[in-house]
Design an enzyme around this catalytic site. Structure first.
Site, PDB file in Angstrom:
ATOM      1  N   GLU A   9     -12.263   3.765   6.735  1.00 25.65           N
ATOM      2  CA  GLU A   9     -11.891   3.286   5.394  1.00 25.65           C
ATOM      3  C   GLU A   9     -12.901   2.227   4.941  1.00 25.65           C
ATOM      4  O   GLU A   9     -13.221   1.318   5.694  1.00 25.65           O
ATOM      5  CB  GLU A   9     -10.463   2.731   5.450  1.00 25.65           C
ATOM      6  N   ARG A  14       3.482   1.292  -4.422  1.00 23.46           N
ATOM      7  CA  ARG A  14       2.502   2.008  -3.612  1.00 23.46           C
ATOM      8  C   ARG A  14       1.996   1.170  -2.426  1.00 23.46           C
ATOM      9  O   ARG A  14       1.885   1.669  -1.301  1.00 23.46           O
ATOM     10  CB  ARG A  14       1.327   2.403  -4.499  1.00 23.46           C
ATOM     11  N   ARG A  40      -1.287  -0.561 -17.137  1.00 28.51           N
ATOM     12  CA  ARG A  40      -0.235  -0.574 -16.109  1.00 28.51           C
ATOM     13  C   ARG A  40       0.273  -1.999 -15.955  1.00 28.51           C
ATOM     14  O   ARG A  40      -0.513  -2.943 -15.921  1.00 28.51           O
ATOM     15  CB  ARG A  40      -0.778  -0.087 -14.769  1.00 28.51           C
ATOM     16  N   ASP A  43      -6.885  13.809  -3.629  1.00 28.09           N
ATOM     17  CA  ASP A  43      -7.676  13.700  -4.858  1.00 28.09           C
ATOM     18  C   ASP A  43      -9.126  14.130  -4.651  1.00 28.09           C
ATOM     19  O   ASP A  43      -9.794  14.544  -5.604  1.00 28.09           O
ATOM     20  CB  ASP A  43      -7.654  12.258  -5.379  1.00 28.09           C
ATOM     21  N   ALA A  46       0.070  12.441  -5.758  1.00 23.20           N
ATOM     22  CA  ALA A  46       0.273  11.926  -4.400  1.00 23.20           C
ATOM     23  C   ALA A  46       1.118  12.907  -3.581  1.00 23.20           C
ATOM     24  O   ALA A  46       0.886  13.102  -2.389  1.00 23.20           O
ATOM     25  CB  ALA A  46       0.932  10.555  -4.454  1.00 23.20           C
TER      26      ALA A  46
HETATM   27  C1  LIG Z   1      -2.025   5.658 -13.504  1.00 30.02           C
HETATM   28  C2  LIG Z   1      -1.703   6.579 -12.347  1.00 30.02           C
HETATM   29  C3  LIG Z   1      -0.363   6.847 -12.045  1.00 30.02           C
HETATM   30  C4  LIG Z   1      -0.053   7.750 -10.991  1.00 30.02           C
HETATM   31  N1  LIG Z   1       1.268   8.033 -10.742  1.00 30.02           N
HETATM   32  C5  LIG Z   1       1.584   8.945  -9.791  1.00 30.02           C
HETATM   33  C6  LIG Z   1       2.949   9.263  -9.500  1.00 30.02           C
HETATM   34  O1  LIG Z   1       3.885   8.685 -10.076  1.00 30.02           O
HETATM   35  N2  LIG Z   1       3.209  10.221  -8.565  1.00 30.02           N
HETATM   36  C7  LIG Z   1       2.206  10.864  -7.875  1.00 30.02           C
HETATM   37  O2  LIG Z   1       2.522  11.723  -7.018  1.00 30.02           O
HETATM   38  N3  LIG Z   1       0.903  10.572  -8.118  1.00 30.02           N
HETATM   39  C8  LIG Z   1       0.574   9.633  -9.052  1.00 30.02           C
HETATM   40  N4  LIG Z   1      -0.734   9.339  -9.290  1.00 30.02           N
HETATM   41  C9  LIG Z   1      -1.778  10.055  -8.526  1.00 30.02           C
HETATM   42  C10 LIG Z   1      -1.880   9.470  -7.146  1.00 30.02           C
HETATM   43  O3  LIG Z   1      -2.003   8.068  -7.220  1.00 30.02           O
HETATM   44  C11 LIG Z   1      -3.120  10.066  -6.422  1.00 30.02           C
HETATM   45  O4  LIG Z   1      -3.066  11.476  -6.506  1.00 30.02           O
HETATM   46  C12 LIG Z   1      -3.130   9.673  -4.958  1.00 30.02           C
HETATM   47  O5  LIG Z   1      -2.933   8.287  -4.780  1.00 30.02           O
HETATM   48  C13 LIG Z   1      -4.460  10.081  -4.324  1.00 30.02           C
HETATM   49  O6  LIG Z   1      -4.461   9.690  -2.974  1.00 30.02           O
HETATM   50  P1  LIG Z   1      -5.753   9.915  -2.085  1.00 30.02           P
HETATM   51  O7  LIG Z   1      -5.390   9.395  -0.732  1.00 30.02           O
HETATM   52  O8  LIG Z   1      -6.241  11.312  -2.214  1.00 30.02           O
HETATM   53  O9  LIG Z   1      -6.871   9.006  -2.739  1.00 30.02           O
HETATM   54  P2  LIG Z   1      -6.927   7.412  -2.898  1.00 30.02           P
HETATM   55  O10 LIG Z   1      -5.566   6.821  -2.994  1.00 30.02           O
HETATM   56  O11 LIG Z   1      -7.879   7.148  -4.002  1.00 30.02           O
HETATM   57  O12 LIG Z   1      -7.537   6.902  -1.515  1.00 30.02           O
HETATM   58  C14 LIG Z   1      -8.899   7.089  -1.216  1.00 30.02           C
HETATM   59  C15 LIG Z   1      -9.289   6.093  -0.127  1.00 30.02           C
HETATM   60  O13 LIG Z   1     -10.630   6.389   0.285  1.00 30.02           O
HETATM   61  C16 LIG Z   1     -11.371   5.202   0.375  1.00 30.02           C
HETATM   62  N5  LIG Z   1     -12.774   5.547   0.133  1.00 30.02           N
HETATM   63  C17 LIG Z   1     -13.360   5.960  -1.017  1.00 30.02           C
HETATM   64  N6  LIG Z   1     -14.664   6.207  -0.847  1.00 30.02           N
HETATM   65  C18 LIG Z   1     -14.937   5.958   0.459  1.00 30.02           C
HETATM   66  C19 LIG Z   1     -16.110   6.032   1.254  1.00 30.02           C
HETATM   67  N7  LIG Z   1     -17.313   6.403   0.735  1.00 30.02           N
HETATM   68  N8  LIG Z   1     -16.029   5.707   2.581  1.00 30.02           N
HETATM   69  C20 LIG Z   1     -14.848   5.328   3.131  1.00 30.02           C
HETATM   70  N9  LIG Z   1     -13.689   5.221   2.406  1.00 30.02           N
HETATM   71  C21 LIG Z   1     -13.732   5.539   1.097  1.00 30.02           C
HETATM   72  C22 LIG Z   1     -10.767   4.301  -0.703  1.00 30.02           C
HETATM   73  O14 LIG Z   1     -11.017   2.922  -0.438  1.00 30.02           O
HETATM   74  C23 LIG Z   1      -9.277   4.655  -0.597  1.00 30.02           C
HETATM   75  O15 LIG Z   1      -8.610   3.845   0.344  1.00 30.02           O
HETATM   76  C24 LIG Z   1      -1.084   8.387 -10.280  1.00 30.02           C
HETATM   77  C25 LIG Z   1      -2.432   8.092 -10.550  1.00 30.02           C
HETATM   78  C26 LIG Z   1      -2.736   7.182 -11.575  1.00 30.02           C
HETATM   79  C27 LIG Z   1      -4.196   6.875 -11.861  1.00 30.02           C
END
Ligand SMILES: Cc1cc2nc3c(=O)[nH]c(=O)nc-3n(C[C@H](O)[C@H](O)[C@H](O)COP(=O)(O)OP(=O)(O)OC[C@H]3O[C@@H](n4cnc5c(N)ncnc54)[C@H](O)[C@@H]3O)c2cc1C
Length: 432
Positions: A36, A115, A196, A312, A325
């Site tokens: 991370e 979250r 937000r 994502d 999520a």
């Molecule tokens: C305004 C808003 C409201 C939302 N509401 C909802 C909801 O109500 N319900 C729902 O299901 N979803 C919701 N979502 C979507 C949801 O938040 C995302 O789909 C989800 O959090 C994505 O999770 P992830 O683990 O794929 O990515 P992320 O949460 O973005 O995690 C990625 C991680 O990778 C790390 N990282 C990035 N690049 C690197 C690198 N080069 N090297 C090492 N680490 C790295 C980052 O630091 C981070 O910790 C919302 C999104 C937004 C923007």
């Protein structure tokens, strides 16, 4: 649990996708390390809500992933609203508080968590040695003889692994390294951004009355919408206000830009009192969040060889279905079962498992991205063929929510493992 497998998986990124996947793999006996970039697991202080498919996926990943959610989830506070996902309101025309349009229900109702608190609970389920911090992915090389990866980080350190899984979010470096010049390397601005805020429940009640403060609401309007739901066991109201803009986002490299409460009030000028009263509860200075997605350029394949994309990184979506999520957790459920299958032992087996994951998950993941953009427009009365017709808006939501929620997660995982076994057959291949 002691590793049962002879291979090791590197997960890049420790958000909801990375953590749920790591927990599911660790408890299935697969050796896994999360790398991370941040100094510790951290998340923005905002609410995220889950749908029934997400809850089923949590249970499948590990019962404790689900227990962590149950421990901190907040639903609607009125028993009569237990199964309400959102009450939809006309947030624009009504100048008084009689604004109700229709209600969307589900078996789960509204289920929101803070979250950061959910991530805190998930972290407890993973031994410390499974996570390394301050590790920002820079690049990788593959050893042609062993097939193993040497992963390089910006701090100059390195790690090795048999497979790399990109859980590094919307602007995934793993995706960029995999796809280079392909447009999916760079998500595009949806021309929506969001303010937000978190308000105390007492202030929220003063702003919109008890029913709308204590239960989830979607306030619709032309070119904008605001959603609210209680978090922190009802002590706090999560507020997200979306605005559609013709302008481009000023800086692609940043997902947020500073703004003021006045900016928000300007964007929602002429809206009804519920929307404007809630906006007045925002801090004087706040961040605006750009909504990017992969809708214009979907990822052609979620896996290439022994590298794959989850959450994502694979299907970055606008948040209008509240399901991004949840889909991360579905990905984790499917992929952990595939990698943990007893037949997966060699690098070539891992590649087959990743290819099966792609075939099972891609259509659904990419559909969410498209559907979310459409439904966000429906909330803002600019949905194609839907407009300001509330009956049509309601039908669109019901149909699409059904696709999201009424999925058999267990069945999806079983089917994936069945396909994997069909492909691997009895061929032992070259073992690690
Ligand atoms: C305004 C808003 C409201 C939302 N509401 C909802 C909801 O109500 N319900 C729902 O299901 N979803 C919701 N979502 C979507 C949801 O938040 C995302 O789909 C989800 O959090 C994505 O999770 P992830 O683990 O794929 O990515 P992320 O949460 O973005 O995690 C990625 C991680 O990778 C790390 N990282 C990035 N690049 C690197 C690198 N080069 N090297 C090492 N680490 C790295 C980052 O630091 C981070 O910790 C919302 C999104 C937004 C923007």
């Amino acid at each position: 649990m002691a590793p049962k497998k002879g291979f090791e998986v590197a997960i890049i990124g420790g958000g909801i996708a990375g953590l749920t996947l790591a927990i599911a793999l660790h408890h299935r006996g697969v050796k896994v390390v999360i790398y991370e970039q941040a100094a510790h697991f951290a998340e923005i202080g905002a609410g995220v809500s889950f749908t029934p498919n997400a809850v089923a996926a949590m249970q499948h990943c590990h019962p404790e992933v689900h227990a962590a959610f149950e421990k901190i989830r907040t639903g609607n506070l009125w028993p009569s609203k237990k199964n309400v996902w959102f009450d939809y309101h006309d947030g624009y025309h009504a100048k008084k508080h009689e604004t109700f349009a229709f209600s969307i229900t589900s078996s789960l109702g509204q289920a929101g968590v803070h979250r950061a608190r959910y991530l805190d609970e998930l972290v407890k389920l993973l031994p410390g040695e499974c996570a390394r911090f301050g590790k920002r992915l820079e690049g990788w090389e593959r050893n042609a003889r062993t097939g193993r990866w040497r992963v390089r980080f910006e701090d100059g350190s390195e790690a090795t692994a048999d497979a790399i899984i990109g859980c590094d979010g919307i602007k995934s470096k793993v995706r960029q390294l995999l796809y280079g010049d392909h447009p999916c390397s760079h998500p595009t601005f949806t021309h929506k951004y969001a303010y937000r805020a978190l308000a105390t429940m007492d202030d929220a009640i003063k702003a919109v009355g008890e029913e709308k403060a204590k239960n989830s609401c979607m306030h619709m309007g032309p070119g904008g919408h605001m959603l609210t739901f209680p978090v922190n066991h009802g002590q706090t109201l999560n507020i997200v206000a979306f605005h559609t803009t013709q302008s481009d986002w000023p800086d692609y490299n940043k997902l947020t830009r500073p703004a003021t409460r006045e900016d928000a009030l300007r964007d929602f000028a002429n809206y009804g009192p519920d929307v404007t009263n809630l906006l007045k509860l925002c801090q004087p200075s706040l961040d605006v969040w750009a909504i990017f997605h992969l809708g214009d350029h979907p990822v052609p394949e979620y896996a290439k060889g022994s590298i794959c994309l989850v959450g994502d990184a694979a299907h970055a979506t606008s948040p209008h279905h509240g399901a991004g999520a949840g889909f991360c957790i579905e990905d984790s459920a499917v992929l952990s079962d595939l990698l943990a299958d007893e037949r997966v032992r060699t690098q070539s087996d891992i590649e087959t498992a990743f290819a099966v994951y792609d075939s099972v998950r891609r259509e659904r993941g990419n559909w969410l991205v498209q559907s979310s953009q459409h439904i966000g427009n429906c909330y803002e009365w600019i949905g194609e063929g839907v407009g300001e017709d509330f009956g049509r808006v309601e039908r669109e939501i019901r149909t699409r929510n059904g696709v999201i929620a009424d999925v058999d997660v267990e069945g999806m995982c079983r089917e994936a493992v069945g396909v994997l076994r069909g492909r691997l057959g009895g061929d032992e291949g070259a073992r690690l």
